[in-house]
Write an enzyme that holds these catalytic residues in place. Structure first.
Site, PDB file in Angstrom:
ATOM      1  N   LYS A  13       0.828  -1.209   0.000  1.00  0.00           N
ATOM      2  CA  LYS A  13       0.000   0.000   0.000  1.00  0.00           C
ATOM      3  C   LYS A  13       0.863   1.260   0.000  1.00  0.00           C
ATOM      4  O   LYS A  13       0.638   2.188  -0.773  1.00  0.00           O
ATOM      5  CB  LYS A  13      -0.910   0.055   1.244  1.00  0.00           C
ATOM      6  CG  LYS A  13      -1.855  -1.112   1.403  1.00  0.00           C
ATOM      7  CD  LYS A  13      -2.712  -0.975   2.658  1.00  0.00           C
ATOM      8  CE  LYS A  13      -1.922  -0.991   3.952  1.00  0.00           C
ATOM      9  NZ  LYS A  13      -1.213  -2.272   4.210  1.00  0.00           N
ATOM     10  N   ARG A  88      -9.075   1.354   8.960  1.00  0.00           N
ATOM     11  CA  ARG A  88      -8.682  -0.025   9.231  1.00  0.00           C
ATOM     12  C   ARG A  88      -9.764  -0.777   9.989  1.00  0.00           C
ATOM     13  O   ARG A  88      -9.583  -1.965  10.285  1.00  0.00           O
ATOM     14  CB  ARG A  88      -7.410  -0.024  10.070  1.00  0.00           C
ATOM     15  CG  ARG A  88      -6.143  -0.401   9.325  1.00  0.00           C
ATOM     16  CD  ARG A  88      -5.010  -0.407  10.336  1.00  0.00           C
ATOM     17  NE  ARG A  88      -3.858  -1.125   9.895  1.00  0.00           N
ATOM     18  CZ  ARG A  88      -2.790  -0.583   9.305  1.00  0.00           C
ATOM     19  NH1 ARG A  88      -2.769   0.689   9.019  1.00  0.00           N
ATOM     20  NH2 ARG A  88      -1.757  -1.321   8.995  1.00  0.00           N
ATOM     21  N   ARG A 127      11.509  -6.029   4.471  1.00  0.00           N
ATOM     22  CA  ARG A 127      11.262  -4.577   4.422  1.00  0.00           C
ATOM     23  C   ARG A 127      12.296  -3.843   5.276  1.00  0.00           C
ATOM     24  O   ARG A 127      12.596  -4.262   6.387  1.00  0.00           O
ATOM     25  CB  ARG A 127       9.848  -4.264   4.927  1.00  0.00           C
ATOM     26  CG  ARG A 127       9.607  -2.757   5.059  1.00  0.00           C
ATOM     27  CD  ARG A 127       8.158  -2.369   5.006  1.00  0.00           C
ATOM     28  NE  ARG A 127       7.364  -2.831   6.128  1.00  0.00           N
ATOM     29  CZ  ARG A 127       6.060  -2.622   6.247  1.00  0.00           C
ATOM     30  NH1 ARG A 127       5.405  -1.956   5.309  1.00  0.00           N
ATOM     31  NH2 ARG A 127       5.402  -3.088   7.285  1.00  0.00           N
ATOM     32  N   ARG A 160      11.697  -2.640  11.063  1.00  0.00           N
ATOM     33  CA  ARG A 160      10.741  -2.194  12.086  1.00  0.00           C
ATOM     34  C   ARG A 160      10.513  -3.304  13.106  1.00  0.00           C
ATOM     35  O   ARG A 160      10.402  -4.468  12.736  1.00  0.00           O
ATOM     36  CB  ARG A 160       9.408  -1.826  11.425  1.00  0.00           C
ATOM     37  CG  ARG A 160       9.367  -0.399  10.917  1.00  0.00           C
ATOM     38  CD  ARG A 160       8.198  -0.137   9.993  1.00  0.00           C
ATOM     39  NE  ARG A 160       6.916  -0.652  10.461  1.00  0.00           N
ATOM     40  CZ  ARG A 160       5.783  -0.536   9.759  1.00  0.00           C
ATOM     41  NH1 ARG A 160       5.787   0.054   8.573  1.00  0.00           N
ATOM     42  NH2 ARG A 160       4.656  -1.024  10.224  1.00  0.00           N
ATOM     43  N   ARG A 171      -0.387  -9.360  13.319  1.00  0.00           N
ATOM     44  CA  ARG A 171      -0.981  -8.275  12.518  1.00  0.00           C
ATOM     45  C   ARG A 171      -1.845  -8.816  11.400  1.00  0.00           C
ATOM     46  O   ARG A 171      -2.863  -8.218  11.054  1.00  0.00           O
ATOM     47  CB  ARG A 171       0.134  -7.383  11.950  1.00  0.00           C
ATOM     48  CG  ARG A 171       0.814  -6.569  13.038  1.00  0.00           C
ATOM     49  CD  ARG A 171       2.114  -5.967  12.572  1.00  0.00           C
ATOM     50  NE  ARG A 171       1.932  -4.983  11.537  1.00  0.00           N
ATOM     51  CZ  ARG A 171       2.904  -4.563  10.728  1.00  0.00           C
ATOM     52  NH1 ARG A 171       4.105  -5.066  10.824  1.00  0.00           N
ATOM     53  NH2 ARG A 171       2.649  -3.643   9.836  1.00  0.00           N
TER      54      ARG A 171
HETATM   55  P1  ADP Z   1       2.292  -1.789   3.211  1.00  0.00           P
HETATM   56  O1  ADP Z   1       2.321  -0.288   3.193  1.00  0.00           O
HETATM   57  O2  ADP Z   1       1.061  -2.360   2.574  1.00  0.00           O
HETATM   58  O3  ADP Z   1       2.543  -2.347   4.569  1.00  0.00           O
HETATM   59  P2  ADP Z   1       4.849  -1.616   1.790  1.00  0.00           P
HETATM   60  O4  ADP Z   1       4.557  -0.721   0.632  1.00  0.00           O
HETATM   61  O5  ADP Z   1       5.641  -1.060   2.909  1.00  0.00           O
HETATM   62  O6  ADP Z   1       3.485  -2.313   2.298  1.00  0.00           O
HETATM   63  O7  ADP Z   1       5.586  -2.930   1.188  1.00  0.00           O
HETATM   64  C1  ADP Z   1       6.008  -3.992   2.066  1.00  0.00           C
HETATM   65  C2  ADP Z   1       7.380  -4.494   1.608  1.00  0.00           C
HETATM   66  O8  ADP Z   1       7.243  -5.159   0.341  1.00  0.00           O
HETATM   67  C3  ADP Z   1       8.414  -3.393   1.375  1.00  0.00           C
HETATM   68  O9  ADP Z   1       9.673  -3.909   1.711  1.00  0.00           O
HETATM   69  C4  ADP Z   1       8.309  -3.104  -0.111  1.00  0.00           C
HETATM   70  O10 ADP Z   1       9.546  -2.605  -0.649  1.00  0.00           O
HETATM   71  C5  ADP Z   1       7.984  -4.479  -0.677  1.00  0.00           C
HETATM   72  N1  ADP Z   1       7.088  -4.440  -1.848  1.00  0.00           N
HETATM   73  C6  ADP Z   1       6.083  -3.565  -2.112  1.00  0.00           C
HETATM   74  N2  ADP Z   1       5.456  -3.861  -3.268  1.00  0.00           N
HETATM   75  C7  ADP Z   1       6.073  -4.982  -3.747  1.00  0.00           C
HETATM   76  C8  ADP Z   1       5.877  -5.794  -4.928  1.00  0.00           C
HETATM   77  N3  ADP Z   1       4.912  -5.525  -5.814  1.00  0.00           N
HETATM   78  N4  ADP Z   1       6.703  -6.859  -5.079  1.00  0.00           N
HETATM   79  C9  ADP Z   1       7.667  -7.147  -4.149  1.00  0.00           C
HETATM   80  N5  ADP Z   1       7.890  -6.428  -3.041  1.00  0.00           N
HETATM   81  C10 ADP Z   1       7.103  -5.343  -2.838  1.00  0.00           C
HETATM   82  P1  ADP Z   2       1.684  -1.487   7.396  1.00  0.00           P
HETATM   83  O1  ADP Z   2       2.039  -0.457   6.345  1.00  0.00           O
HETATM   84  O2  ADP Z   2       2.730  -2.532   7.493  1.00  0.00           O
HETATM   85  O3  ADP Z   2       0.329  -2.064   7.220  1.00  0.00           O
HETATM   86  P2  ADP Z   2       1.319   0.767   9.096  1.00  0.00           P
HETATM   87  O4  ADP Z   2       2.551   1.581   9.016  1.00  0.00           O
HETATM   88  O5  ADP Z   2       0.177   1.177   8.247  1.00  0.00           O
HETATM   89  O6  ADP Z   2       1.703  -0.739   8.780  1.00  0.00           O
HETATM   90  O7  ADP Z   2       0.804   0.659  10.580  1.00  0.00           O
HETATM   91  C1  ADP Z   2       1.660   0.259  11.621  1.00  0.00           C
HETATM   92  C2  ADP Z   2       0.823   0.118  12.892  1.00  0.00           C
HETATM   93  O8  ADP Z   2       0.247   1.389  13.230  1.00  0.00           O
HETATM   94  C3  ADP Z   2      -0.350  -0.837  12.804  1.00  0.00           C
HETATM   95  O9  ADP Z   2       0.020  -2.182  13.031  1.00  0.00           O
HETATM   96  C4  ADP Z   2      -1.263  -0.279  13.899  1.00  0.00           C
HETATM   97  O10 ADP Z   2      -0.799  -0.657  15.179  1.00  0.00           O
HETATM   98  C5  ADP Z   2      -1.055   1.220  13.769  1.00  0.00           C
HETATM   99  N1  ADP Z   2      -2.044   1.845  12.865  1.00  0.00           N
HETATM  100  C6  ADP Z   2      -1.795   2.428  11.673  1.00  0.00           C
HETATM  101  N2  ADP Z   2      -2.922   2.893  11.127  1.00  0.00           N
HETATM  102  C7  ADP Z   2      -3.938   2.597  11.985  1.00  0.00           C
HETATM  103  C8  ADP Z   2      -5.348   2.788  11.993  1.00  0.00           C
HETATM  104  N3  ADP Z   2      -5.971   3.393  10.969  1.00  0.00           N
HETATM  105  N4  ADP Z   2      -6.045   2.343  13.058  1.00  0.00           N
HETATM  106  C9  ADP Z   2      -5.440   1.744  14.087  1.00  0.00           C
HETATM  107  N5  ADP Z   2      -4.117   1.502  14.145  1.00  0.00           N
HETATM  108  C10 ADP Z   2      -3.368   1.921  13.113  1.00  0.00           C
END
Ligand code: ADP
Ligand code: ADP
Ligand code: ZN
Length: 214
Positions: A13, A88, A127, A160, A171
């Protein structure tokens, strides 16, 4: 253009949201980034949020909703925004809709980046994040050209705490229980668009672009 990004933790995302924000010149609003910056700055909100984040749990809606609604009222959100990591929960989505309705607005797209659980742990353990500028890398799929140094700002990249495999499993469970129901929520509003998130990131981006250009 107002967009919500949906998908499991690690689905990509944030990666996609940053590219879309740059292309459409709209702000990228990530609640995870907002909480992490509060933690870094030692704010009261940061202290409270950290307790939940470290356990892989969601930060309670009471601490999350007003923060986002206020942010959406700022000047730079006038021509749209991309929400990453919010809503979320169903109550968060309802609060968002209520705030939009009050302003005579509506969400345009909910983009669901679909990645099966099997791929997620691999994504998360690889990541690397920059705590200073928020840039995200993957050690295999999207490495920094300077190893563990951020290409954008030169700070050291970190794994992280909540990306360790035990917390990732937690998660994912939370995602299925509390966040996945939003797919049905936005589907019934007729604005849900699903893309295959297992593709190369540029192909995911192309798929999202063709949806937004419809
Ligand atoms: P989210 O915001 O949904 O948690 P991220 O954008 O941080 O996800 O992506 C999670 C991990 O996967 C990061 O290390 C990112 O560089 C990698 N990643 C994102 N998109 C892809 C993809 N299409 N293929 C492989 N790795 C990806
Ligand atoms: P990811 O990109 O891997 O999905 P985020 O960076 O979006 O993770 O979120 C990290 C953490 O921050 C989540 O696991 C949660 O604890 C908290 N968080 C983020 N956004 C929200 C939300 N909209 N509601 C509740 N908790 C949240
Ligand atoms: Zn950086």
């Amino acid at each position: 253009m107002k967009i919500v990004m949906l998908g499991a933790p690690g689905a990509g995302k944030g990666t996609q949201a940053k590219m879309i924000a740059a292309k459409y010149e709209i702000p990228h609003i990530s609640t995870g980034d907002i909480f992490r910056s509060n933690i870094k700055n030692g704010t009261e909100l940061g202290k409270k949020a950290k307790e939940y984040m470290d356990q892989g749990l969601l930060v309670p809606d009471e601490l999350t909703v007003d923060l986002v609604i206020d942010r959406l009222g700022q000047e730079d959100c006038q021509k749209g925004y991309i929400l990453d990591g919010f809503p979320r929960t169903i109550p968060q989505a309802e609060a968002l809709d209520a705030a939009l309705t009050k302003r005579g607005e509506k969400m345009d797209f909910a983009v669901n980046v679909d990645v099966p659980d099997e791929n997620i742990v691999n994504r998360m353990s690889g990541r690397r994040a920059c705590a200073k500028c928020g840039a995200t890398y993957h050690i295999v799929y999207n490495p920094s050209s300077k190893g563990d140094i951020c290409d954008v700002c030169g700070d050291t990249l970190i794994l992280r705490d909540d990306d360790k495999p035990e917390t990732v499993q937690k998660r994912l469970g939370v995602y299925h229980d509390q966040t996945q129901p939003l797919i049905e929520y936005y589907s019934s509003q007729g604005i849900l668009k699903t893309v295959d998130g297992t593709q190369d990131m540029n192909d995911v981006f192309a798929a999202i672009n063709s949806i937004l250009g419809e």
